[in-house]
Write an enzyme that holds these catalytic residues in place. Structure first.
Site, mmCIF file in Angstrom:
data_model
loop_
_atom_site.group_PDB
_atom_site.id
_atom_site.type_symbol
_atom_site.label_atom_id
_atom_site.label_comp_id
_atom_site.label_asym_id
_atom_site.label_seq_id
_atom_site.Cartn_x
_atom_site.Cartn_y
_atom_site.Cartn_z
ATOM 1 N N ASP A 74 39.244 41.845 50.351
ATOM 2 C CA ASP A 74 38.987 41.991 48.911
ATOM 3 C C ASP A 74 37.577 42.496 48.621
ATOM 4 O O ASP A 74 36.666 42.360 49.437
ATOM 5 C CB ASP A 74 39.189 40.638 48.205
ATOM 6 N N GLU A 75 37.440 43.077 47.448
ATOM 7 C CA GLU A 75 36.143 43.390 46.843
ATOM 8 C C GLU A 75 35.157 44.094 47.788
ATOM 9 O O GLU A 75 34.050 43.613 48.011
ATOM 10 C CB GLU A 75 35.491 42.109 46.311
#
Ligand code: TNX
Length: 495
Positions: free
Chosen positions: A309-310
């Site tokens: 993620d991210e």
């Protein structure tokens, strides 16, 4: 399905026995022992206090030949002859003079016992309660879960929780029939699992936590113990090592993982997305391989969560190639990969599981035949505040009071993600602002109970109006368990 008869009860007394078949397996015997411990370890049965804690409860669990029926008994049986019994399902028949619990597998018996527990008064939770009168209403229940994945995630990186706290959380998960404990074991602020081939990850990278306080990590032995404790309660531990971003703790321990070869200082803030493993560095791939190998050997569950993620420091192309190569390593160590929604943009295998958390590409994965776990931020993020006056928590995904957590339907949440593609639900508890076990519990309860019902029960038997009353009746039980739960004004709490 439940049919209860009002005004009639099975009463547990000092003569009640737990009964299993003469040829019952060791697993059934173990589950029977758990039930016996739950029913008997209390003063009301007039057994000597010293006998309560140690020693086998064999005296209380009786083996009988098949078909033999004993009055004043709770009998547990696996029914191999009942193929109609759905996975993890059970049938519970409570009569005035005996209780019968039948399941197709051990997990079903375990869940049946949790139902028995919930049919008994809250005093069953409190071993030292005086006047611990245990009785349950007469009735029949046929039950099985809707989804196979009923998860709770703890972020032990931003703030560390010791192994005993994790075990306590496992106990609470068991009460609500949850069966997956996802441990977010690494992030920018802390590396929480001992890796023997890269010792500085935990020893240096695990020292701190958000705010600069003392962190910690699990030794491999401790993680193995957590895994075994969870397994005994039919909960699989799902380890996550977040990569290629959320890795400042690793970079600070091993600078060769960073593209500029310089170790960044430890990070104790709460900004996300700024760190990344260097995809061009061979050290990175030795690191991924070693970490996956060591953890895969410790955790028997078939999954390895790689985060994903991210990621703000890599180009999209670098990201996609990273995810694909990491997937190959996970497969090489015999595991199935799980990743947060973003990984769906890579060319991943259909056996990989995508965990949806915000508007993302889960449907892309469904289109390739893959399965998803739903963790939608605005419904399931247990780190969101309940209302604007909640002191703990964040609010980027919105405020989540109990109704917001409960009153939605997973199968219609995302276009292109039908029920058949949904493995189940999982509620993450990120811990940027959550410091102690009391804080964790305050954010998890009662919302985790709402999540558990969404994951277990069919839409036809759910409804907010009746749920909030049933949940209200859990107040005294949570209190007896010493849980620091949020007394939501949306719930009519019993006293
Ligand atoms: C987003 S959800 C994150 C976490 C944060 C969380 C805070 C996800 C995959 N990443 O790193 O802790 O928001 O709510």
């Amino acid at each position: 399905m439940a049919e209860m008869t009002s005004g009639q009860f099975f009463v547990v007394d000092s003569m009640t026995t737990v009964v299993i078949d003469a040829d019952a397996s060791a697993e059934v015997a173990r589950i029977a022992d758990m039930l016996a411990a739950m029913l008997y370890l209390h003063p009301a049965t007039a057994r000597p206090r010293t006998a309560r804690v140690v020693g086998p409860r064999a005296a209380r669990v009786q083996r009988v030949s098949a078909g033999e029926r004993l009055a004043n008994s709770v009998s547990l049986r696996l029914a191999a002859d009942r193929p109609s019994m759905r996975a993890e399902g059970y049938e519970l028949d409570v009569q005035r003079d005996r209780v019968t619990l039948v399941a197709g597998e051990g997990s079903g018996l375990f869940y049946g016992i949790q139902t028995i527990r919930q049919l008994l008064p809250p005093a069953v939770e409190n071993r030292d309660a005086i006047n611990r009168q245990l009785r349950m209403p007469v009735g029949r229940i046929t039950d099985a879960p809707r989804f196979t994945w009923r998860g709770s995630m703890l972020d032990v990186s931003r703030h560390f929780l010791g192994a005993d706290d994790v075990k306590r959380h496992i106990d609470l998960m068991a009460l609500y029939k949850l069966n997956r404990l996802h441990l977010h074991l690494s992030d920018d602020q802390g590396w929480r699992i001992e890796i023997k081939s890269w010792p500085r990850l935990a020893q240096f990278g695990g020292q701190l936590e958000v705010g600069g306080g003392t962190g910690g990590f699990y030794t491999q032995e401790q993680l193995a113990e957590i895994v075994a404790y969870a397994r005994a309660r039919f909960i699989e531990v799902v380890p996550e090592i977040d990569m290629p971003a959320h890795v400042n703790a690793a970079l600070s321990a091993y600078p060769e993982l960073n593209c500029d070869g310089v170790a960044p200082p430890p990070y104790t803030g709460i900004v996300v997305g700024f760190s990344a493993l260097c995809p061009e560095s061979e050290a990175t791939w030795r690191f991924v391989d070693d970490v996956v190998r060591e953890i895969a050997a410790l955790v028997p569950s078939p999954w390895f969560h790689v985060g994903g993620d991210e990621v703000e420091k890599l180009t999209h192309d670098q990201y996609v190639r990273f995810v694909e190569r990491a997937q190959g390593i996970v497969h090489a160590h015999g595991k199935q990969m799980i990743g947060w929604g973003e990984v769906a943009t890579a060319n991943i295998a259909s056996s990989t599981i995508v965990q949806h958390w915000r508007g993302d590409s889960a449907h892309v994965h469904v289109a390739r035949g893959g399965k998803v776990i739903l963790s939608p931020g605005p419904r399931m993020y247990l780190d969101m505040k309940y209302d604007s006056s909640t002191v703990l928590g964040l609010r980027w995904a919105g405020l989540i009071d109990v109704r917001q957590a409960y009153d939605w339907e997973p199968a219609t949440l995302r276009p292109g993600v039908p029920e058949s593609a949904i493995l189940g639900l999982e509620a993450p508890l990120w811990s940027e602002t959550i410091e102690t076990m009391r804080d964790f519990e305050f954010m998890a309860f009662p919302r985790l109970a709402a999540v558990a019902e969404l994951a277990w029960s069919a839409p036809a038997v759910r409804g907010w109006e009746q749920f909030r009353w049933r949940l209200g009746a859990h107040g005294p039980r949570l209190q007896a368990l010493g849980v620091n739960f949020y007394r939501s004004p949306q719930v009519p709490w019993s006293r």
